[in-house]
Design a protein around this motif. Structure first.
Motif, PDB file in Angstrom:
ATOM      1  N   HIS B  71       0.861  -1.191   0.000  1.00 11.06           N
ATOM      2  CA  HIS B  71       0.000   0.000   0.000  1.00 11.06           C
ATOM      3  C   HIS B  71       0.900   1.244   0.000  1.00 11.06           C
ATOM      4  O   HIS B  71       1.927   1.263   0.685  1.00 11.06           O
ATOM      5  N   PRO B  72       0.530   2.282  -0.758  1.00 11.54           N
ATOM      6  CA  PRO B  72       1.397   3.467  -0.858  1.00 11.54           C
ATOM      7  C   PRO B  72       1.728   4.135   0.476  1.00 11.54           C
ATOM      8  O   PRO B  72       2.733   4.842   0.563  1.00 11.54           O
ATOM      9  N   VAL B  73       0.924   3.921   1.494  1.00 11.43           N
ATOM     10  CA  VAL B  73       1.240   4.574   2.773  1.00 11.43           C
ATOM     11  C   VAL B  73       2.335   3.825   3.534  1.00 11.43           C
ATOM     12  O   VAL B  73       2.857   4.342   4.521  1.00 11.43           O
ATOM     13  N   ILE B  74       2.661   2.630   3.099  1.00 10.76           N
ATOM     14  CA  ILE B  74       3.682   1.847   3.805  1.00 10.76           C
ATOM     15  C   ILE B  74       5.073   2.322   3.374  1.00 10.76           C
ATOM     16  O   ILE B  74       5.386   2.324   2.184  1.00 10.76           O
ATOM     17  N   PRO B  75       5.923   2.697   4.327  1.00  8.94           N
ATOM     18  CA  PRO B  75       7.279   3.115   3.957  1.00  8.94           C
ATOM     19  C   PRO B  75       8.049   1.958   3.311  1.00  8.94           C
ATOM     20  O   PRO B  75       7.794   0.787   3.613  1.00  8.94           O
ATOM     21  N   LEU B  76       8.972   2.299   2.454  1.00 10.72           N
ATOM     22  CA  LEU B  76       9.662   1.276   1.675  1.00 10.72           C
ATOM     23  C   LEU B  76      10.388   0.223   2.517  1.00 10.72           C
ATOM     24  O   LEU B  76      10.280  -0.973   2.238  1.00 10.72           O
ATOM     25  N   PRO B  77      11.141   0.617   3.553  1.00 10.01           N
ATOM     26  CA  PRO B  77      11.814  -0.428   4.342  1.00 10.01           C
ATOM     27  C   PRO B  77      10.817  -1.396   4.976  1.00 10.01           C
ATOM     28  O   PRO B  77      11.070  -2.597   5.053  1.00 10.01           O
ATOM     29  N   LEU B  78       9.685  -0.852   5.423  1.00  9.59           N
ATOM     30  CA  LEU B  78       8.669  -1.727   6.020  1.00  9.59           C
ATOM     31  C   LEU B  78       8.055  -2.636   4.957  1.00  9.59           C
ATOM     32  O   LEU B  78       7.776  -3.808   5.218  1.00  9.59           O
ATOM     33  N   ALA B  79       7.859  -2.097   3.765  1.00 10.60           N
ATOM     34  CA  ALA B  79       7.299  -2.916   2.682  1.00 10.60           C
ATOM     35  C   ALA B  79       8.170  -4.137   2.423  1.00 10.60           C
ATOM     36  O   ALA B  79       7.671  -5.246   2.230  1.00 10.60           O
ATOM     37  N   LYS B  80       9.449  -3.927   2.457  1.00 10.00           N
ATOM     38  CA  LYS B  80      10.373  -5.047   2.242  1.00 10.00           C
ATOM     39  C   LYS B  80      10.230  -6.068   3.361  1.00 10.00           C
ATOM     40  O   LYS B  80      10.156  -7.274   3.125  1.00 10.00           O
ATOM     41  N   GLU B  81      10.164  -5.571   4.585  1.00  5.59           N
ATOM     42  CA  GLU B  81      10.032  -6.478   5.739  1.00  5.59           C
ATOM     43  C   GLU B  81       8.714  -7.248   5.681  1.00  5.59           C
ATOM     44  O   GLU B  81       8.631  -8.393   6.134  1.00  5.59           O
ATOM     45  N   LEU B  82       7.707  -6.615   5.117  1.00  5.50           N
ATOM     46  CA  LEU B  82       6.395  -7.270   5.037  1.00  5.50           C
ATOM     47  C   LEU B  82       6.318  -8.265   3.887  1.00  5.50           C
ATOM     48  O   LEU B  82       5.311  -8.940   3.720  1.00  5.50           O
ATOM     49  N   GLY B  83       7.365  -8.338   3.101  1.00  6.48           N
ATOM     50  CA  GLY B  83       7.412  -9.352   2.045  1.00  6.48           C
ATOM     51  C   GLY B  83       6.947  -8.873   0.690  1.00  6.48           C
ATOM     52  O   GLY B  83       6.769  -9.681  -0.224  1.00  6.48           O
ATOM     53  N   TYR B  84       6.768  -7.567   0.548  1.00 14.17           N
ATOM     54  CA  TYR B  84       6.350  -7.053  -0.754  1.00 14.17           C
ATOM     55  C   TYR B  84       7.554  -6.972  -1.694  1.00 14.17           C
ATOM     56  O   TYR B  84       8.661  -6.674  -1.276  1.00 14.17           O
ATOM     57  N   GLY B  85       7.287  -7.225  -2.968  1.00 15.08           N
ATOM     58  CA  GLY B  85       8.294  -7.011  -3.995  1.00 15.08           C
ATOM     59  C   GLY B  85       9.206  -8.178  -4.269  1.00 15.08           C
ATOM     60  O   GLY B  85       9.950  -8.158  -5.241  1.00 15.08           O
ATOM     61  N   GLN B  86       9.174  -9.196  -3.428  1.00 10.67           N
ATOM     62  CA  GLN B  86      10.064 -10.336  -3.648  1.00 10.67           C
ATOM     63  C   GLN B  86       9.625 -11.116  -4.885  1.00 10.67           C
ATOM     64  O   GLN B  86      10.456 -11.563  -5.680  1.00 10.67           O
ATOM     65  N   PHE B  87       8.325 -11.307  -5.002  1.00 10.20           N
ATOM     66  CA  PHE B  87       7.750 -11.982  -6.167  1.00 10.20           C
ATOM     67  C   PHE B  87       6.526 -11.177  -6.624  1.00 10.20           C
ATOM     68  O   PHE B  87       6.264 -10.094  -6.119  1.00 10.20           O
TER      69      PHE B  87
END
Lengths: 257, 360
Positions: B71-87
């Protein structure tokens, strides 16, 4: 903030009512609306805190001195802000999202919405409460032995159309954002309300400050404000204020026993 | 005397195609069944090696189709920790074909959502994707809601993909004894607690993997009739085997089964291709040059060779650039940020937790 005794309390600054007298006990109603307070950052903690203008600061000192002299000020009920979460609870940045409050899992989630982590939502609201907390820290420092009670704002109104109609009280830029993205669903606004109450209750407990929940008579089965108490998107009406006054009286009475 | 080999091109002959060629010059897939168009929606899934494909695709300006962005409100480092963008969606590593098939079945409501959540401390973890998010969920309800949303996004992914790139990783897996579903890793290694009454080991056979992959292809073509597939086999050996005997031998069996299934499936369908990442890294002809000192992990130079071949095979050669000097095209800020995250994503491999020595 809500309305009391037939008069809506939305003043900027501090309203110290001549102490009401219930059952031989005295209490004050303190309303602090710091929307226009300048904000500074504490160099040590890096937390934002309100910086009261000199006139307000002098009134705080006055209250402190009066509380120190007047032993009858057993309880000070405080209406400190309350509207700070409104903006966040209305803000609806796409795509649609939802979150789960661990203590209120019964509320469920709306289907198809992206789930934002509770920990993230919690961290997002804490800065909005920082100003409120800095005021309470100041009050506690001013009145170390006085029982302080925070009065929670009324719960949200379920009818989104009514809320939108009243948005003209909001900042013009925010109105544009709401016009573009719409406002959050009633359920999400209710969740923010619960989250606000949970978080502030926990933080204020550390200052030995208790909280007064909205009067149950004014709330429907799902947790929303009953229509007969609506005023605008954040304030309840005078009838609601009378219910709160009854709560204050009961709190004072129970305190006496 | 005439014979069938005499008119075959050079690629058919070991001497011409391999031993007389520098390894970097070997044309591993001279006749791909299809190429990937500029605007195609690429979806990736698989073992940790598949994460490298994502990384290199992005580094070369060919982003994957992300069906489940942060979600756009999620900061990028947190997005990575949440598992976004890996696949393409937040399914984490998918090591077995059965696991992918079960994901598809859940996403398309062919079976109910599998619920296997475990609470550790204050957090709740999803045993079907134990690393997503890394720090877990705040409650079981949050984990359930998040996975329901995730499955909805997976459905969109399956229905929208033009080309599905799947890296087959393992045949060894652990299943729930009562309900039969497959875990990505053995409970108790990454998260949860192993219970021999609940968890049972399985080493999928050729027939089982073939059946699962066939079922997946056929079912996926029903919801997305034009989808194409590129299968690869991860060259990374098993970190640990539950079979009797030596892990190297078990690994050989596992990779052989996966490789054979891919070959068989690729023969059956003209919309399925096999890309030989496994051979580029693991063939003796590579002389082990791409292996780290543990003889298991693949060096960056190996991944670069694989992806260079992949790009040469499936994409226009003019758009191919090496990962090291690739420039990500200007994108809207959020997508640019997302791309930035993913360039730095190291392939995360939960399978490592099977080896107690590597856990500490």
């Amino acid at each position: 903030m809500g309305a009391f005794g037939g008069q809506t309390v939305t003043h900027s600054g501090i309203l110290t009512n001549p102490a009401w007298n219930f059952n031989q006990l005295h209490y004050s109603l303190l309303s602090v609306d710091v929307i226009n307070f300048p904000v500074e950052t504490d160099p040590l903690t890096q937390r934002r805190r309100a910086k009261p203008p000199p006139a307000i600061a002098s009134q705080l000192i006055s209250i402190r001195n009066r509380a120190a002299l007047d032993g009858n000020h057993n309880i000070v009920f405080c209406c400190v802000r309350g509207s700070e979460l409104v903006g966040l609870s209305l803000w609806n940045p796409p795509p649609l999202f939802d979150f789960v409050i661990p203590s209120r899992q019964d509320l469920g989630v709306e289907k198809g919405r992206q789930i934002l982590p509770y920990s993230f939502i919690q961290s997002a609201i804490e800065p909005t409460l920082a100003d409120t907390m800095s005021i309470y820290m100041g009050l506690r420092a001013a009145m170390p032995h006085t029982r302080l009670v925070h009065i929670f704002p009324p719960p949200p109104i379920a009818d989104g159309r009514f809320v939108v109609e009243k948005l003209n009280r909001m900042d013009a830029e925010f109105q544009k954002v709401c016009a573009r993205d719409g406002i959050n669903s009633a359920l999400l606004r209710l969740k923010y309300h619960y989250l606000y109450m949970d978080t502030l209750t926990t933080q204020l407990a550390a200052l030995d400050i208790s909280c007064l929940a909205p009067p149950p008579q004014a709330i429907d089965d799902e947790g929303y404000l009953l229509q007969e108490y609506w005023l605008d998107y954040t304030h309840a009406n005078a009838a609601y204020g009378w219910l709160v006054l009854s709560q204050l009286e009961m709190a004072v009475s129970s305190s006496a026993h | 005397m005439h014979h069938p080999y005499e008119k075959l091109p050079a690629t058919h002959f070991w001497r011409k195609a391999v031993s007389d060629q520098p390894w970097s010059g070997v044309d591993f897939l001279p006749n791909p069944k299809f190429t990937i168009g500029a605007n195609e929606r690429l979806v990736t899934a698989g073992s940790c090696f598949a994460g490298n494909i994502v990384r290199y695709l992005r580094a070369n300006g060919r982003d994957i189709f992300v069906a489940e962005p942060a979600h756009p409100v999620i900061p990028l480092p947190l997005a990575k920790e949440l598992g976004y963008g890996q696949f393409s969606a937040r399914y984490g590593n998918i090591y077995t074909t059965r696991q992918l098939l079960e994901l598809f079945e859940q996403a398309t409501a062919r079976r109910d959502m599998i619920e296997d959540f475990v609470t550790e401390g204050d957090n709740c973890y999803d045993l079907l994707r134990p690393g997503v998010p890394a720090s877990g969920f705040s409650s079981v309800a949050e984990a359930q809601a998040d996975r329901a949303y995730h499955l909805g996004r997976c459905r969109i992914m399956f229905e929208s993909a033009d080309t599905f790139i799947f890296t087959l990783g393992l045949t060894e897996a652990w299943r729930n004894r009562e309900l039969g579903y497959t875990y990505p890793v053995c409970p108790g290694t990454v998260r949860g607690r192993y219970d021999e009454n609940q968890h049972v080991f399985i080493n999928y056979t050729f027939a089982e993997v073939h059946q699962d992959l066939t079922a997946l292809i056929q079912a996926l073509r029903q919801v997305n009739p034009h989808i194409k597939f590129i299968f690869t086999v991860s060259p990374v050996p098993l970190v640990a085997s539950h079979e009797a005997g030596n892990v190297l031998v078990a690994s050989s069996y596992s990779k052989s089964v996966l490789r054979a299934v891919c070959g068989e499936i690729a023969r059956q369908y003209d919309f399925v291709d096999y890309f030989p990442a496994y051979e580029i890294i693991s063939s003796v002809a590579s002389r082990g040059q791409y292996l780290e000192s543990d003889l298991r992990n693949v060096k960056e130079t190996g991944i670069e060779h694989v992806m260079s071949c992949f790009f040469s095979t499936y994409f226009s050669r003019t758009t191919h650039a090496s990962a090291s000097n690739a420039v990500v095209a200007s994108e809207p800020s959020w997508q640019a940020g997302q791309a930035s995250i993913n360039r730095s994503v190291e392939a995360q491999c939960e399978e490592l937790y099977n080896d107690p020595l590597l856990r500490s």
